[in-house]
Design a protein around this motif. Structure first.
Motif, PDB file in Angstrom:
ATOM      1  N   SER A  55      30.217  32.281 115.515  1.00  0.00           N
ATOM      2  CA  SER A  55      30.838  33.385 116.247  1.00  0.00           C
ATOM      3  C   SER A  55      31.328  34.482 115.313  1.00  0.00           C
ATOM      4  O   SER A  55      31.400  35.648 115.701  1.00  0.00           O
ATOM      5  N   LEU A  56      31.670  34.113 114.091  1.00  0.00           N
ATOM      6  CA  LEU A  56      32.261  35.057 113.148  1.00  0.00           C
ATOM      7  C   LEU A  56      31.265  35.558 112.097  1.00  0.00           C
ATOM      8  O   LEU A  56      31.661  36.210 111.141  1.00  0.00           O
ATOM      9  N   ARG A  57      30.001  35.280 112.293  1.00  0.00           N
ATOM     10  CA  ARG A  57      28.982  35.762 111.352  1.00  0.00           C
ATOM     11  C   ARG A  57      28.824  37.265 111.466  1.00  0.00           C
ATOM     12  O   ARG A  57      29.060  37.856 112.510  1.00  0.00           O
ATOM     13  N   ASP A  58      28.389  37.857 110.378  1.00  0.00           N
ATOM     14  CA  ASP A  58      27.997  39.268 110.357  1.00  0.00           C
ATOM     15  C   ASP A  58      29.122  40.222 110.723  1.00  0.00           C
ATOM     16  O   ASP A  58      28.901  41.209 111.414  1.00  0.00           O
ATOM     17  N   GLY A  59      30.298  39.953 110.262  1.00  0.00           N
ATOM     18  CA  GLY A  59      31.404  40.870 110.487  1.00  0.00           C
ATOM     19  C   GLY A  59      31.348  42.035 109.518  1.00  0.00           C
ATOM     20  O   GLY A  59      30.592  42.032 108.545  1.00  0.00           O
ATOM     21  N   SER A  60      32.145  43.013 109.773  1.00  0.00           N
ATOM     22  CA  SER A  60      32.243  44.160 108.873  1.00  0.00           C
ATOM     23  C   SER A  60      32.945  43.720 107.590  1.00  0.00           C
ATOM     24  O   SER A  60      33.609  42.671 107.570  1.00  0.00           O
ATOM     25  N   PRO A  61      32.827  44.492 106.535  1.00  0.00           N
ATOM     26  CA  PRO A  61      33.516  44.118 105.283  1.00  0.00           C
ATOM     27  C   PRO A  61      35.023  43.917 105.468  1.00  0.00           C
ATOM     28  O   PRO A  61      35.603  43.037 104.832  1.00  0.00           O
ATOM     29  N   THR A  62      35.647  44.666 106.344  1.00  0.00           N
ATOM     30  CA  THR A  62      37.093  44.488 106.559  1.00  0.00           C
ATOM     31  C   THR A  62      37.397  43.220 107.354  1.00  0.00           C
ATOM     32  O   THR A  62      38.515  42.711 107.281  1.00  0.00           O
ATOM     33  N   GLN A  63      36.432  42.705 108.089  1.00  0.00           N
ATOM     34  CA  GLN A  63      36.634  41.493 108.877  1.00  0.00           C
ATOM     35  C   GLN A  63      36.381  40.220 108.068  1.00  0.00           C
ATOM     36  O   GLN A  63      36.857  39.156 108.449  1.00  0.00           O
ATOM     37  N   HIS A  64      35.658  40.308 106.965  1.00  0.00           N
ATOM     38  CA  HIS A  64      35.269  39.106 106.211  1.00  0.00           C
ATOM     39  C   HIS A  64      36.467  38.252 105.829  1.00  0.00           C
ATOM     40  O   HIS A  64      36.434  37.032 105.985  1.00  0.00           O
ATOM     41  N   SER A  65      37.515  38.860 105.320  1.00  0.00           N
ATOM     42  CA  SER A  65      38.683  38.092 104.903  1.00  0.00           C
ATOM     43  C   SER A  65      39.326  37.384 106.093  1.00  0.00           C
ATOM     44  O   SER A  65      39.668  36.198 106.011  1.00  0.00           O
ATOM     45  N   ILE A  66      39.475  38.090 107.191  1.00  0.00           N
ATOM     46  CA  ILE A  66      40.065  37.496 108.398  1.00  0.00           C
ATOM     47  C   ILE A  66      39.188  36.361 108.914  1.00  0.00           C
ATOM     48  O   ILE A  66      39.676  35.277 109.238  1.00  0.00           O
ATOM     49  N   PHE A  67      37.886  36.599 108.978  1.00  0.00           N
ATOM     50  CA  PHE A  67      36.970  35.591 109.491  1.00  0.00           C
ATOM     51  C   PHE A  67      36.955  34.357 108.583  1.00  0.00           C
ATOM     52  O   PHE A  67      36.951  33.219 109.069  1.00  0.00           O
ATOM     53  N   ASN A  68      36.967  34.558 107.280  1.00  0.00           N
ATOM     54  CA  ASN A  68      36.994  33.418 106.351  1.00  0.00           C
ATOM     55  C   ASN A  68      38.281  32.612 106.515  1.00  0.00           C
ATOM     56  O   ASN A  68      38.260  31.380 106.456  1.00  0.00           O
ATOM     57  N   ALA A  70      40.009  32.325 109.289  1.00  0.00           N
ATOM     58  CA  ALA A  70      39.882  31.605 110.566  1.00  0.00           C
ATOM     59  C   ALA A  70      39.013  30.361 110.407  1.00  0.00           C
ATOM     60  O   ALA A  70      39.329  29.296 110.951  1.00  0.00           O
ATOM     61  N   ILE A  71      37.952  30.486 109.636  1.00  0.00           N
ATOM     62  CA  ILE A  71      37.070  29.339 109.400  1.00  0.00           C
ATOM     63  C   ILE A  71      37.804  28.277 108.574  1.00  0.00           C
ATOM     64  O   ILE A  71      37.743  27.088 108.891  1.00  0.00           O
ATOM     65  N   GLU A  72      38.506  28.691 107.522  1.00  0.00           N
ATOM     66  CA  GLU A  72      39.270  27.743 106.701  1.00  0.00           C
ATOM     67  C   GLU A  72      40.342  27.040 107.525  1.00  0.00           C
ATOM     68  O   GLU A  72      40.577  25.844 107.372  1.00  0.00           O
ATOM     69  N   CYS A  73      41.016  27.769 108.392  1.00  0.00           N
ATOM     70  CA  CYS A  73      42.055  27.186 109.238  1.00  0.00           C
ATOM     71  C   CYS A  73      41.452  26.153 110.196  1.00  0.00           C
ATOM     72  O   CYS A  73      41.995  25.060 110.366  1.00  0.00           O
ATOM     73  N   THR A  74      40.326  26.502 110.794  1.00  0.00           N
ATOM     74  CA  THR A  74      39.656  25.579 111.720  1.00  0.00           C
ATOM     75  C   THR A  74      39.220  24.323 110.987  1.00  0.00           C
ATOM     76  O   THR A  74      39.404  23.206 111.482  1.00  0.00           O
ATOM     77  N   LEU A  75      38.653  24.484 109.807  1.00  0.00           N
ATOM     78  CA  LEU A  75      38.224  23.335 109.008  1.00  0.00           C
ATOM     79  C   LEU A  75      39.403  22.432 108.680  1.00  0.00           C
ATOM     80  O   LEU A  75      39.323  21.206 108.826  1.00  0.00           O
ATOM     81  N   ALA A  76      40.515  23.017 108.244  1.00  0.00           N
ATOM     82  CA  ALA A  76      41.698  22.214 107.902  1.00  0.00           C
ATOM     83  C   ALA A  76      42.226  21.468 109.123  1.00  0.00           C
ATOM     84  O   ALA A  76      42.591  20.289 109.027  1.00  0.00           O
TER      85      ALA A  76
END
Length: 114
Positions: A55-68, A70-76
């Motif tokens: 769902s969070l693939r291909d975000g804008s450069p400003t979204q990459h940090s936020i999306f990463n 969110a993924i790290e939080c979900t994984l944890a």
């Protein structure tokens, strides 16, 4: 997901997860589920990270940090859930569980943004 206009994509991917082995196909979007039972939680934990990541693939450069984050939080969170389900614990598993919970709290603010 809403703030970054990814909720529709998330729900579409959620609903597209096919039946496999003992996974049942979904007929309601994630946000329409009113209550989760134990079987649903266990099943959902097996593919939630994939749905979030796609769902969070291909975000804008400003979204990459936020999306990463969110993924790290979900994984944890999923790692913590996995350890909580163990029938017994020792020092190592308690340490893994504490580390997963620490990482979750490091990243969970990403879901409070906006």
């Amino acid at each position: 997901m809403k703030m970054n206009e990814r909720l529709d994509k998330y729900n579409a991917i959620w609903l597209s997860v096919p039946a496999y082995h003992d996974l049942t196909p979904k007929n309601t979007s994630y946000e329409e589920v009113a209550q989760w039972n134990g079987k649903e939680m266990k099943e959902m934990s097996r593919y939630l990270l994939g749905v979030v990541t796609q769902s969070l693939r291909d975000g804008s450069p400003t979204q990459h940090s936020i999306f990463n984050r969110a993924i790290e939080c979900t994984l944890a969170l999923l790692e913590f859930y996995k350890y909580v389900r163990y029938k017994s614990h020792n020092d190592a598993t308690l340490s893994y569980m504490e580390e997963a919970l620490r990482r979750f709290h490091t990243f969970n603010d990403v879901f409070l943004l906006g």
